[in-house]
Write a protein that holds these residues in place. Structure first.
Motif, PDB file in Angstrom:
ATOM      1  N   SER A  14     -78.781 -21.709 -37.791  1.00 22.92           N
ATOM      2  CA  SER A  14     -78.691 -20.308 -38.207  1.00 22.92           C
ATOM      3  C   SER A  14     -79.292 -20.015 -39.576  1.00 22.92           C
ATOM      4  O   SER A  14     -79.806 -18.940 -39.807  1.00 22.92           O
ATOM      5  CB  SER A  14     -77.225 -19.875 -38.216  1.00 22.92           C
ATOM      6  OG  SER A  14     -76.504 -20.678 -39.114  1.00 22.92           O
ATOM      7  N   ASP A  15     -79.201 -20.936 -40.524  1.00 17.24           N
ATOM      8  CA  ASP A  15     -79.694 -20.608 -41.869  1.00 17.24           C
ATOM      9  C   ASP A  15     -80.235 -21.861 -42.527  1.00 17.24           C
ATOM     10  O   ASP A  15     -79.488 -22.602 -43.153  1.00 17.24           O
ATOM     11  CB  ASP A  15     -78.578 -19.987 -42.717  1.00 17.24           C
ATOM     12  CG  ASP A  15     -79.090 -19.548 -44.097  1.00 17.24           C
ATOM     13  OD1 ASP A  15     -80.186 -19.982 -44.492  1.00 17.24           O
ATOM     14  OD2 ASP A  15     -78.384 -18.782 -44.776  1.00 17.24           O
ATOM     15  N   GLU A  16     -81.520 -22.092 -42.335  1.00 15.79           N
ATOM     16  CA  GLU A  16     -82.154 -23.258 -42.954  1.00 15.79           C
ATOM     17  C   GLU A  16     -82.768 -22.901 -44.296  1.00 15.79           C
ATOM     18  O   GLU A  16     -82.771 -23.693 -45.232  1.00 15.79           O
ATOM     19  CB  GLU A  16     -83.221 -23.823 -42.000  1.00 15.79           C
ATOM     20  CG  GLU A  16     -83.852 -25.133 -42.453  1.00 15.79           C
ATOM     21  CD  GLU A  16     -85.008 -24.956 -43.403  1.00 15.79           C
ATOM     22  OE1 GLU A  16     -85.376 -25.913 -44.080  1.00 15.79           O
ATOM     23  OE2 GLU A  16     -85.554 -23.832 -43.489  1.00 15.79           O
ATOM     24  N   GLU A  17     -83.315 -21.685 -44.382  1.00 18.47           N
ATOM     25  CA  GLU A  17     -84.141 -21.346 -45.552  1.00 18.47           C
ATOM     26  C   GLU A  17     -83.312 -21.119 -46.814  1.00 18.47           C
ATOM     27  O   GLU A  17     -83.798 -21.307 -47.916  1.00 18.47           O
ATOM     28  CB  GLU A  17     -84.963 -20.088 -45.268  1.00 18.47           C
ATOM     29  CG  GLU A  17     -85.913 -20.212 -44.063  1.00 18.47           C
ATOM     30  CD  GLU A  17     -87.154 -21.039 -44.356  1.00 18.47           C
ATOM     31  OE1 GLU A  17     -87.275 -21.573 -45.464  1.00 18.47           O
ATOM     32  OE2 GLU A  17     -88.003 -21.152 -43.462  1.00 18.47           O
ATOM     33  N   GLY A  18     -82.076 -20.694 -46.651  1.00 19.41           N
ATOM     34  CA  GLY A  18     -81.235 -20.469 -47.831  1.00 19.41           C
ATOM     35  C   GLY A  18     -81.700 -19.299 -48.673  1.00 19.41           C
ATOM     36  O   GLY A  18     -81.495 -19.282 -49.880  1.00 19.41           O
ATOM     37  N   VAL A  19     -82.323 -18.302 -48.057  1.00 24.41           N
ATOM     38  CA  VAL A  19     -82.856 -17.168 -48.827  1.00 24.41           C
ATOM     39  C   VAL A  19     -81.714 -16.323 -49.401  1.00 24.41           C
ATOM     40  O   VAL A  19     -81.729 -15.948 -50.561  1.00 24.41           O
ATOM     41  CB  VAL A  19     -83.758 -16.291 -47.932  1.00 24.41           C
ATOM     42  CG1 VAL A  19     -84.148 -15.010 -48.650  1.00 24.41           C
ATOM     43  CG2 VAL A  19     -84.999 -17.061 -47.518  1.00 24.41           C
ATOM     44  N   ARG A  20     -80.708 -16.088 -48.569  1.00 26.92           N
ATOM     45  CA  ARG A  20     -79.662 -15.158 -48.996  1.00 26.92           C
ATOM     46  C   ARG A  20     -78.667 -15.795 -49.960  1.00 26.92           C
ATOM     47  O   ARG A  20     -78.300 -15.196 -50.962  1.00 26.92           O
ATOM     48  CB  ARG A  20     -78.929 -14.632 -47.752  1.00 26.92           C
ATOM     49  CG  ARG A  20     -77.839 -13.655 -48.089  1.00 26.92           C
ATOM     50  CD  ARG A  20     -77.331 -12.953 -46.845  1.00 26.92           C
ATOM     51  NE  ARG A  20     -76.240 -12.063 -47.179  1.00 26.92           N
ATOM     52  CZ  ARG A  20     -75.564 -11.367 -46.275  1.00 26.92           C
ATOM     53  NH1 ARG A  20     -75.886 -11.453 -45.001  1.00 26.92           N
ATOM     54  NH2 ARG A  20     -74.586 -10.578 -46.646  1.00 26.92           N
ATOM     55  N   PHE A  21     -78.237 -17.023 -49.644  1.00 26.75           N
ATOM     56  CA  PHE A  21     -77.173 -17.641 -50.454  1.00 26.75           C
ATOM     57  C   PHE A  21     -77.683 -18.758 -51.360  1.00 26.75           C
ATOM     58  O   PHE A  21     -76.898 -19.406 -52.046  1.00 26.75           O
ATOM     59  CB  PHE A  21     -76.064 -18.158 -49.533  1.00 26.75           C
ATOM     60  CG  PHE A  21     -75.383 -17.058 -48.759  1.00 26.75           C
ATOM     61  CD1 PHE A  21     -74.462 -16.234 -49.381  1.00 26.75           C
ATOM     62  CD2 PHE A  21     -75.694 -16.819 -47.424  1.00 26.75           C
ATOM     63  CE1 PHE A  21     -73.844 -15.201 -48.679  1.00 26.75           C
ATOM     64  CE2 PHE A  21     -75.091 -15.788 -46.725  1.00 26.75           C
ATOM     65  CZ  PHE A  21     -74.161 -14.977 -47.352  1.00 26.75           C
TER      66      PHE A  21
ATOM     67  N   ASP B 265     -83.779 -18.720 -38.582  1.00 26.27           N
ATOM     68  CA  ASP B 265     -83.944 -17.767 -39.699  1.00 26.27           C
ATOM     69  C   ASP B 265     -85.324 -17.928 -40.308  1.00 26.27           C
ATOM     70  O   ASP B 265     -86.030 -18.910 -40.044  1.00 26.27           O
ATOM     71  CB  ASP B 265     -82.871 -18.011 -40.768  1.00 26.27           C
ATOM     72  CG  ASP B 265     -83.021 -19.363 -41.448  1.00 26.27           C
ATOM     73  OD1 ASP B 265     -83.227 -20.365 -40.726  1.00 26.27           O
ATOM     74  OD2 ASP B 265     -82.960 -19.433 -42.687  1.00 26.27           O
ATOM     75  N   THR B 266     -85.717 -16.976 -41.136  1.00 30.87           N
ATOM     76  CA  THR B 266     -87.038 -17.035 -41.780  1.00 30.87           C
ATOM     77  C   THR B 266     -86.902 -16.645 -43.247  1.00 30.87           C
ATOM     78  O   THR B 266     -85.885 -16.098 -43.664  1.00 30.87           O
ATOM     79  CB  THR B 266     -88.033 -16.035 -41.147  1.00 30.87           C
ATOM     80  OG1 THR B 266     -87.647 -14.714 -41.526  1.00 30.87           O
ATOM     81  CG2 THR B 266     -88.070 -16.159 -39.647  1.00 30.87           C
ATOM     82  N   VAL B 267     -87.968 -16.930 -44.018  1.00 27.70           N
ATOM     83  CA  VAL B 267     -88.023 -16.380 -45.375  1.00 27.70           C
ATOM     84  C   VAL B 267     -88.392 -14.897 -45.264  1.00 27.70           C
ATOM     85  O   VAL B 267     -88.637 -14.389 -44.169  1.00 27.70           O
ATOM     86  CB  VAL B 267     -89.058 -17.128 -46.262  1.00 27.70           C
ATOM     87  CG1 VAL B 267     -88.595 -18.551 -46.524  1.00 27.70           C
ATOM     88  CG2 VAL B 267     -90.450 -17.127 -45.646  1.00 27.70           C
ATOM     89  N   ILE B 268     -88.433 -14.210 -46.414  1.00 24.89           N
ATOM     90  CA  ILE B 268     -88.833 -12.803 -46.407  1.00 24.89           C
ATOM     91  C   ILE B 268     -90.354 -12.738 -46.229  1.00 24.89           C
ATOM     92  O   ILE B 268     -91.068 -13.554 -46.820  1.00 24.89           O
ATOM     93  CB  ILE B 268     -88.407 -12.142 -47.738  1.00 24.89           C
ATOM     94  CG1 ILE B 268     -86.878 -12.184 -47.860  1.00 24.89           C
ATOM     95  CG2 ILE B 268     -88.942 -10.713 -47.842  1.00 24.89           C
ATOM     96  CD1 ILE B 268     -86.376 -12.036 -49.279  1.00 24.89           C
TER      97      ILE B 268
ATOM     98  N   VAL C  42     -71.567 -10.541 -51.714  1.00 24.22           N
ATOM     99  CA  VAL C  42     -71.013 -10.737 -50.364  1.00 24.22           C
ATOM    100  C   VAL C  42     -70.976 -12.251 -50.138  1.00 24.22           C
ATOM    101  O   VAL C  42     -71.979 -12.941 -50.355  1.00 24.22           O
ATOM    102  CB  VAL C  42     -71.914 -10.076 -49.296  1.00 24.22           C
ATOM    103  CG1 VAL C  42     -71.391 -10.359 -47.895  1.00 24.22           C
ATOM    104  CG2 VAL C  42     -72.030  -8.585 -49.552  1.00 24.22           C
ATOM    105  N   THR C  43     -69.813 -12.769 -49.740  1.00 23.56           N
ATOM    106  CA  THR C  43     -69.707 -14.228 -49.551  1.00 23.56           C
ATOM    107  C   THR C  43     -70.152 -14.619 -48.135  1.00 23.56           C
ATOM    108  O   THR C  43     -70.241 -13.768 -47.236  1.00 23.56           O
ATOM    109  CB  THR C  43     -68.257 -14.710 -49.750  1.00 23.56           C
ATOM    110  OG1 THR C  43     -67.454 -14.093 -48.745  1.00 23.56           O
ATOM    111  CG2 THR C  43     -67.736 -14.386 -51.132  1.00 23.56           C
ATOM    112  N   VAL C  44     -70.377 -15.928 -47.965  1.00 23.54           N
ATOM    113  CA  VAL C  44     -70.699 -16.440 -46.617  1.00 23.54           C
ATOM    114  C   VAL C  44     -69.577 -16.039 -45.665  1.00 23.54           C
ATOM    115  O   VAL C  44     -69.815 -15.584 -44.535  1.00 23.54           O
ATOM    116  CB  VAL C  44     -70.847 -17.986 -46.652  1.00 23.54           C
ATOM    117  CG1 VAL C  44     -70.999 -18.555 -45.244  1.00 23.54           C
ATOM    118  CG2 VAL C  44     -72.023 -18.403 -47.534  1.00 23.54           C
ATOM    119  N   GLN C  45     -68.338 -16.146 -46.155  1.00 22.97           N
ATOM    120  CA  GLN C  45     -67.178 -15.791 -45.327  1.00 22.97           C
ATOM    121  C   GLN C  45     -67.235 -14.315 -44.911  1.00 22.97           C
ATOM    122  O   GLN C  45     -67.046 -13.988 -43.737  1.00 22.97           O
ATOM    123  CB  GLN C  45     -65.909 -16.055 -46.134  1.00 22.97           C
ATOM    124  CG  GLN C  45     -64.640 -15.842 -45.363  1.00 22.97           C
ATOM    125  CD  GLN C  45     -63.456 -16.429 -46.108  1.00 22.97           C
ATOM    126  OE1 GLN C  45     -63.292 -16.167 -47.300  1.00 22.97           O
ATOM    127  NE2 GLN C  45     -62.662 -17.218 -45.424  1.00 22.97           N
TER     128      GLN C  45
END
Ligand SMILES: NC(=O)N[C@H](N)C(=O)O
Ligand SMILES: [Mn+2]
Ligand SMILES: [Mn+2]
Length: 393
Positions: free
Chosen positions: A80-87, A37-40, A114-117
């Motif tokens: 899959s998600d290191e940056e934590g941008v969304r959550f 994943d990336t930042v914006i 919207v949850t992670v789930q």
């Protein structure tokens, strides 16, 4: 990954795995990872460089007929998600695998609720507590974890070196600050009668900057405070407000609510906690003076991590021989540096010893489309991983 001879699968949090068993499938595995994943508005090397280097090195072993003879399993994981941008919670992929995230993480929601789930289910993953908890790796099955990553800072470039070994990674905390005041008309409410969360936010952000530029003015101590010195703290302490929004967000409305994030990092965990404690206290006091309410939530926390000495010296020798292979000359001592940026290695350190290699980048720029690593430096990093594998497996 398949082209490099690896068996592949995608797990229930979206991590992409590629694995070769070698001659002893029951031996503890070497994991080589980084994130996809990336930042914006990002560059293309942060994260993906580490995966490309690992897969390239394994592909060379395959071409040379050595892949099936490695003495322990090797697994490449593209998290899959290191940056934590969304959550707002970093290391979702690697922390799920390390077992440090509780199943309640499935209920963390993004700005649109919207949850992670929900996000997992929308993308055809199970998204159940059971599938989440099954992601955890048994630490007895892991021998070690290594990660190649773009440096994201200017040190290697200033030293004229393509590669460096990481000694340790700074701890980090993310806070979300919500300020609520009195929404009103920009033309009619006299200045003295306002409860404006935007001007309060401005004051708090400048307060944060003063804290992080001069912690010695805010943390009183007698030389040492629970093991950290303020001099060493000021060297690694960094604070950032990277996201801010106001409600309702119109030029002729005094905002009713302003929310902003704080990212705060330091090599010393106790010092980081001391700063957060004192900063929060002074932020509440400033809001009280302005009659604005203030809620501070901790969204993410990761303790500082020291890399394993043995893995680090193996990565150092591997970098050395990569540079020898490339130039035919004996290189100078490979630099050792600290990481202010967070990495999946922080999560993986809960189940394994970890080692990291940094790759020089142009101008020290990252988290920007300007991010750049030269082809030769990508080559050096891939060769270093190859050399690490040839020597140690
Ligand atoms: N290496 C990085 O850019 N990682 C993180 N997500 C960070 O915020 O440091
Ligand atoms: Mn990043
Ligand atoms: Mn990264």
């Amino acid at each position: 990954m398949e082209d490099a001879g690896l068996r592949t699968w995608v797990d229930q949090i979206g991590n992409v795995h590629g694995r070769v068993e070698g001659i002893n499938a029951t031996a503890k595995a070497l994991i080589i990872g980084s994130h996809l994943d990336t930042v914006i508005d990002a560059g293309m090397f942060d994260g993906s460089l580490g995966i490309v280097c690992a897969v390239s090195a394994l592909k060379v072993l395959k071409i040379n007929g050595k892949l099936e003879n490695v003495t322990r399993p090797i697994e490449v994981i593209a998290f899959s998600d290191e940056e934590g941008v969304r959550f707002q919670t970093a290391f979702l992929g690697s922390a799920a695998l390390a077992g440090t995230l509780p199943a309640s993480a499935l209920q963390i929601s993004d700005k649109s609720d919207v949850t992670v789930q929900d996000a997992l289910k929308e993308n055809s993953f199970e998204g159940t507590e059971e599938s989440f908890l099954q992601l955890k790796y048994d630490q007895r099955s892991v021998w070690g974890y290594i990660e190649v990553h773009i440096e994201q800072g200017p040190v290697l470039e200033s030293l004229g070196f393509p590669l460096g070994v990481v000694k340790g990674i700074a701890g980090q905390t993310r806070l979300k600050v919500t300020l609520s005041g009195a929404q009103g008309h920009a033309g009619t409410v006299p200045m003295a009668m306002r409860k404006d969360p935007m001007t309060a936010a401005a004051e708090l952000i400048l307060l944060l900057e003063s804290f992080c530029k001069h912690p010695e003015n805010f943390i009183f101590y007698d030389g040492q405070c629970k093991g950290f010195s303020v001099e060493s703290l000021s060297q690694s302490l960094v604070c950032t407000v990277g996201e801010i929004y106001s409600w309702p967000g119109a030029s002729n409305v005094i905002p009713g609510q302003v929310t902003f994030t704080i990212d705060i990092r330091a090599m010393d965990d106790m010092a980081r906690e001391a700063i957060i404690f004192e900063l929060s206290k002074q932020m509440y006091q400033a809001c009280d003076r302005r009659s604005v309410s203030c809620v501070i939530e901790r969204k993410h926390n990761a303790e500082a991590v020291m890399c394993d000495d043995e893995l680090s010296s193996q990565l150092k020798s591997a970098s050395y021989s990569a540079m020898m292979r490339m130039t035919g000359e004996i290189p100078d001592e490979v630099p050792v540096l600290m990481s202010g940026a967070g990495h999946d290695a922080m999560a993986m350190s809960h189940i394994s010893k970890v080692g990291m290699l940094f790759v020089r980048c142009r101008g020290g720029i990252s988290h920007s489309p300007e991010e750049h690593v030269s082809d030769d430096d990508v080559w050096a990093a891939g060769l270093a991983i190859l050399s690490f594998l040839e020597t140690n497996l």
